[in-house]
Design an enzyme around this catalytic site. Structure first.
Site, PDB file in Angstrom:
ATOM      1  N   SER A  58      -1.231   8.623   1.514  1.00  0.00           N
ATOM      2  CA  SER A  58      -1.969   8.691   3.062  1.00  0.00           C
ATOM      3  C   SER A  58      -3.328   7.563   2.725  1.00  0.00           C
ATOM      4  O   SER A  58      -4.338   7.711   3.431  1.00  0.00           O
ATOM      5  CB  SER A  58      -2.628  10.027   3.161  1.00  0.00           C
ATOM      6  OG  SER A  58      -1.507  10.996   3.658  1.00  0.00           O
ATOM      7  N   GLY A  59      -3.108   6.665   2.004  1.00  0.00           N
ATOM      8  CA  GLY A  59      -4.039   5.610   1.630  1.00  0.00           C
ATOM      9  C   GLY A  59      -4.993   5.928   0.151  1.00  0.00           C
ATOM     10  O   GLY A  59      -5.975   5.417   0.127  1.00  0.00           O
TER      11      GLY A  59
ATOM     12  N   HIS B  86      -4.724  14.645  -5.392  1.00  0.00           N
ATOM     13  CA  HIS B  86      -3.913  15.142  -4.036  1.00  0.00           C
ATOM     14  C   HIS B  86      -4.170  16.560  -3.663  1.00  0.00           C
ATOM     15  O   HIS B  86      -3.506  17.044  -2.852  1.00  0.00           O
ATOM     16  CB  HIS B  86      -2.512  15.014  -4.414  1.00  0.00           C
ATOM     17  CG  HIS B  86      -2.165  13.512  -4.513  1.00  0.00           C
ATOM     18  ND1 HIS B  86      -2.596  12.715  -3.308  1.00  0.00           N
ATOM     19  CD2 HIS B  86      -1.175  12.892  -5.067  1.00  0.00           C
ATOM     20  CE1 HIS B  86      -2.160  11.223  -3.542  1.00  0.00           C
ATOM     21  NE2 HIS B  86      -1.351  11.382  -4.643  1.00  0.00           N
TER      22      HIS B  86
ATOM     23  N   VAL C 214       6.994   9.087   6.701  1.00  0.00           N
ATOM     24  CA  VAL C 214       8.086   7.800   6.308  1.00  0.00           C
ATOM     25  C   VAL C 214       7.746   7.194   5.089  1.00  0.00           C
ATOM     26  O   VAL C 214       8.766   6.904   4.120  1.00  0.00           O
ATOM     27  CB  VAL C 214       7.884   6.819   7.554  1.00  0.00           C
ATOM     28  CG1 VAL C 214       8.466   5.408   7.206  1.00  0.00           C
ATOM     29  CG2 VAL C 214       8.227   7.298   8.857  1.00  0.00           C
TER      30      VAL C 214
END
Length: 297
Positions: free
Chosen positions: A36-37, A92, A118
């Site tokens: 997610s970056g 995370h 994805v």
């Protein structure tokens, strides 16, 4: 007394490794879901902290993943204790699973969940499972790997799965749990939410805004060089220095920086699956969070 952090555990992570972490004034905690970056935000923070693209060490050493079981906790703590620059630590874990210290600033990065899914599918195929099992003390996978579920079918299953969000944080429920917790804290002065698509659309503006939130001053002539170093193309060129793979669990480091754009998840799914996705997310998160996350007009 504040509630004790929730303990998030998986075969590769344990948020209890945060217990007793000695925070310093100015520490930055980067909290994201997978793909997610995370590395992008770590690089942005590195550029703001050091003021130059010439980093003194690989990014994963400067900004370790504290929860990851593949590196001994004592070694990670010792490396962070030895750092004299402003520290920026990767996790995370949602914010309800880490100590919330007034001396630290917490940066949560959000990405459209379908795009994240994805990227996670591609990342899964790039992992050396035997090496990962070795590092985390688990039995090595037996026999040849099972055939992978094709991407589109995997994405459909990901939309429809029913799981405990706190047990499977990379599920759709887990992603929205993580972001929903951060969304509820967004008004705190030491919590900043950043959207992946805003970094894509206006990297310079978002970097300047983050510098302001973190209280980092950057000389005006330095900005163009720092912003250029944080672009996807420049980061891919420096994969050996920037890819988070200190223990050698990736088959191909260059494949880590795959595309860096948004929208593929929605492009792959048919209208019926997208409708199910919308219905499911509407039941899992508040409308204002979803409007911000999905970029609804």
């Amino acid at each position: 007394m504040p509630d004790a952090p929730f303990r998030y555990r998986s075969s590769e992570e344990d948020s209890a490794r945060w217990a007793g972490f000695p925070f310093r004034d100015g520490d930055i905690v980067i909290s994201t879901r997978s793909k997610s970056g995370t590395t992008w935000m770590q690089m942005i923070c590195a550029l703001l902290v050091f003021g130059t693209p010439d980093l003194p060490a690989p990014l994963s050493h400067l900004s370790p993943w504290l929860d990851w079981l593949a590196e001994p906790r004592d070694e990670v703590y010792a490396r962070l204790a030895a750092q004299r620059h402003r520290r920026f630590v990767k996790t995370h874990t949602p914010l309800d699973g880490v100590p919330l210290d007034d001396r630290a600033h917490y940066v949560v990065v959000a990405r459209h969940p379908l795009d994240m899914a994805v990227s996670l599918w591609h990342q899964s195929g790039n992992l050396d499972r035997a090496r990962l099992a070795e590092l985390t003390g688990r039995p090595a996978p037996a026999g040849p790997p099972a055939p992978r579920t094709p991407l589109v079918e995997s994405l459909r299953r990901w939309v429809d799965r029913e799981v405990d969000p706190r047990a499977e944080l990379d599920s759709l429920q887990g992603v929205l749990w993580h972001l929903g917790d951060a969304w509820g804290r967004r008004d705190r002065p030491n919590v900043t939410l950043v959207h992946y698509d805003d970094l894509v659309a206006d990297l310079a503006g978002r970097m300047r805004a983050l510098a302001g939130r973190l209280g980092v001053e950057v000389a005006q002539p330095r900005w163009p060089e720092l912003v250029e170093a944080a672009t996807f193309d420049r980061m891919r060129e420096r994969a050996d220095l920037l890819v988070p793979d200190p223990a050698g669990v990736l088959k191909d480091r260059n494949a880590f920086f795959r595309r860096g754009r948004s929208g593929q998840g929605r492009e792959l799914l048919d209208a019926a699956t997208l409708a199910r996705y919308r219905a499911r997310t509407a039941a899992l998160a508040p409308p204002d969070l979803l409007a911000w996350l999905h970029r609804d007009r």
